[in-house]
Design a protein around this motif. Structure first.
Motif, mmCIF file in Angstrom:
data_model
loop_
_atom_site.group_PDB
_atom_site.id
_atom_site.type_symbol
_atom_site.label_atom_id
_atom_site.label_comp_id
_atom_site.label_asym_id
_atom_site.label_seq_id
_atom_site.Cartn_x
_atom_site.Cartn_y
_atom_site.Cartn_z
ATOM 1 N N MET A 32 1.156 -0.934 0.521
ATOM 2 C CA MET A 32 -0.069 0.115 -0.019
ATOM 3 C C MET A 32 0.515 1.510 0.113
ATOM 4 S SD MET A 32 -2.495 -1.151 2.469
ATOM 5 C CE MET A 32 -4.165 -2.596 2.415
ATOM 6 N N VAL A 33 2.292 1.188 0.676
ATOM 7 C CA VAL A 33 2.615 1.994 1.055
ATOM 8 C C VAL A 33 3.824 3.140 -0.401
ATOM 9 C CG1 VAL A 33 4.827 3.084 2.062
ATOM 10 C CG2 VAL A 33 3.403 2.217 3.380
ATOM 11 N N ILE A 34 4.309 1.288 -0.972
ATOM 12 C CA ILE A 34 4.369 1.691 -2.108
ATOM 13 C C ILE A 34 3.844 1.977 -3.499
ATOM 14 C CG2 ILE A 34 5.951 0.312 -4.433
ATOM 15 C CD1 ILE A 34 7.118 -1.168 -1.240
ATOM 16 N N LEU A 35 2.724 0.993 -3.490
ATOM 17 C CA LEU A 35 2.320 0.876 -4.677
ATOM 18 C C LEU A 35 1.290 3.134 -4.589
ATOM 19 C CD1 LEU A 35 0.574 0.151 -7.344
ATOM 20 C CD2 LEU A 35 -1.315 -0.112 -5.235
ATOM 21 N N GLY A 36 0.245 3.425 -3.955
ATOM 22 C CA GLY A 36 0.591 5.071 -3.635
ATOM 23 C C GLY A 36 1.749 5.717 -3.265
ATOM 24 N N GLY A 37 2.659 5.301 -3.318
ATOM 25 C CA GLY A 37 3.758 6.636 -3.015
ATOM 26 C C GLY A 37 4.295 6.642 -1.892
ATOM 27 N N SER A 38 5.399 5.801 -1.439
ATOM 28 C CA SER A 38 6.478 6.373 0.251
ATOM 29 C C SER A 38 6.246 8.216 -0.078
ATOM 30 C CB SER A 38 7.530 5.902 -0.506
ATOM 31 O OG SER A 38 8.456 6.553 -1.284
ATOM 32 N N ALA A 39 6.406 8.736 1.161
ATOM 33 C CA ALA A 39 6.531 10.164 1.581
ATOM 34 C C ALA A 39 5.248 10.676 1.541
ATOM 35 C CB ALA A 39 8.014 10.548 1.179
ATOM 36 N N SER A 40 4.181 9.902 1.315
ATOM 37 C CA SER A 40 3.301 10.920 0.604
ATOM 38 C C SER A 40 2.006 10.086 1.460
ATOM 39 C CB SER A 40 2.630 10.548 -0.525
ATOM 40 O OG SER A 40 1.562 11.686 -1.085
ATOM 41 N N ILE A 41 0.914 11.228 2.234
ATOM 42 C CA ILE A 41 -0.379 11.331 2.899
ATOM 43 C C ILE A 41 -0.975 10.417 1.996
ATOM 44 C CG2 ILE A 41 -1.975 11.954 4.590
ATOM 45 C CD1 ILE A 41 0.492 13.595 6.333
ATOM 46 N N PRO A 42 -1.252 11.232 0.979
ATOM 47 C CA PRO A 42 -2.200 11.519 -0.260
ATOM 48 C C PRO A 42 -2.412 9.946 -0.819
ATOM 49 C CG PRO A 42 -2.055 13.479 -0.529
ATOM 50 C CD PRO A 42 -0.908 12.776 0.993
#
Length: 323
Positions: free
Chosen positions: A251-261
C-alpha cells in the motif's frame, strides 16, 4: 489564493461525503460498509508504516506485529481487567509504541535488506508468542468476546457506529502525521533519509529520529489493532501474519512513499481491488500481481509519490530543517 480556496473546498466536500457515506452504503448491504471500515483501518496502518519507510527511510517488514500487539493488548485489558475501550485504545497504542522503541534500539544501525530481515524475524517471533503463550493469549483458539466500545451508556453494535469511529481515528492519524512531517521532526527525518552523513554534519542525530519514527509508526499501528479487536470482537494469531505486513508495505509503495495522499490511495486501491476482482476468483491474485508489476515499471514512485518528494527536496534545499 484561488487554488488555496479550491483545495479547502475540496477537503470540505470530501469530509461531507465521508460523513453521509453510510446513508448510501446501508442501502446496499452491511458488507459494503465493512469494506469502508477496513479501508479506514488500512489507511492508519499505511500511514504508520510510511513514517518508518517513506520519511525515515527504514526498510521494515514486520508491521503486522505492531498491529497484533495493539490488538492483543487492548483485548486483554478489556477482557481480563474490565478496562473501558476508551482507556484500552490509548494504552495499547502507548505499549505498542514502546515495543517499537524496543525493536528499534538494537537494530537501528542496520540498513536495507539487513533491517528488513530483522524486522521480518521480529514479526514472526511476535506471532509465535501469540500462538504459544496459551495461558495469556489462548494460542490458536484466539480471544473471543472482546467488548464493543460504550459511550455514555450507548454500546456500539451497528457497523455505522464503527464506521464513524474509524473515520475519526483515521482523521486524527492523518492530522497528527501531517503535523509531524511538516515540523522540524519530519524535515530531519527526510534529511537523514537522503544523506545520513550530511544530517550528522549539521547536528541532527540519526539514531534519535529513527527511534522516534519506529515508535510513532508502532503507536499508530497499535491504534488500528485496538480498533480491529473491538470491531471484530475476536482475534487470533492468524490475523497478523507476514503477508499482512507485505500487504501494508505494498500500500505504501503503490500509493507513493513519503506521501500522505499516497498512503490513503494505496490503502483504498489494495482493499477494493480484491473485492472488485471477485468475479474472476481463480485469477484474482494473478491479476493483482500483474497490476503491481506494471505499476512498478511505469510509475515506480507510486500514484502520488513523485510530486510530494520533489516538494520536500526543495524545502530541504532552502534549509528548512531543525536539529
Amino acid at each position: 489564493m484561488n487554488a488555496l480556496k479550491l483545495k479547502n473546498y475540496s477537503k470540505l466536500l470530501a469530509g461531507v461525503l465521508l460523513l453521509i457515506l453510510p446513508l448510501f452504503l446501508q442501502q446496499m448491504n452491511d458488507y459494503v460498509l465493512h469494506i469502508a471500515i477496513t479501508i479506514g483501518i488500512y489507511i492508519i496502518l499505511s500511514l504508520s508504516l510510511n513514517i518508518i519507510i517513506g520519511y525515515a527511510g527504514q526498510f521494515a517488514l514486520g508491521h503486522a506485529a505492531f498491529y497484533g500487539i495493539g490488538a492483543y493488548t487492548s483485548a486483554l485489558l478489556m477482557l481480563q481487567w474490565n478496562v473501558s475501550f476508551w482507556v484500552a485504545l490509548p494504552a495499547a497504542a502507548i505499549i505498542t509504541g514502546l515495543f517499537g522503541l524496543l525493536l528499534g534500539s538494537p537494530v537501528i544501525r542496520l540498513r536495507g535488506d539487513y533491517l528488513g530481515i530483522v524486522t521480518l524475524g521480529f514479526g514472526e517471533i511476535v506471532r509465535l508468542v501469540f500462538v504459544n503463550w496459551v495461558d495469556v493469549t489462548r494460542g490458536p483458539m484466539g480471544l473471543p468476546g472482546i467488548p464493543a466500545p460504550t459511550l455514555f451508556g450507548y454500546t456500539f453494535t451497528e457497523k455505522t457506529d464503527f464506521y464513524y469511529l474509524i473515520l475519526v481515528l483515521a482523521a486524527i492519524t492523518i492530522f497528527v502525521v501531517h503535523r509531524i512531517i511538516h515540523s522540524g521532526i519530519g524535515l530531519n527525518l527526510l534529511t537523514i533519509r537522503e544523506d545520513e552523513t550530511l544530517a550528522q554534519s549539521i547536528g541532527i542525530r540519526p539514531v534519535k529520529y529513527k527511534l522516534m519514527a519506529f515508535a510513532l509508526g508502532a503507536f499508530f499501528a497499535g491504534v488500528a489493532g485496538a480498533f480491529w479487536a473491538s470491531y471484530i470482537s475476536y482475534i487470533s494469531p492468524d490475523g497478523f501474519r507476514y503477508m499482512d505486513s507485505v500487504n501494508i508495505l505494498a500500500m505504501v509503495i503503490l500509493g507513493g512513499s513519503a506521501s500522505i495522499p499516497g498512503s490513503i490511495l494505496g490503502a483504498v486501491i489494495l482493499v477494493l481491488a480484491p473485492e472488485l476482482l471477485r468475479y474472476v476468483d481463480d485469477y484474482r491474485m494473478m491479476l493483482m500481481g500483474v497490476a503491481i508489476v506494471l505499476m512498478m515499471i511505469f510509475k515506480p514512485s507510486g500514484f502520488w509519490g513523485e510530486k510530494h518528494r520533489k516538494t520536500n527536496f526543495y524545502r530541504l534545499q532552502r534549509g528548512e530543517h531543525k536539529p
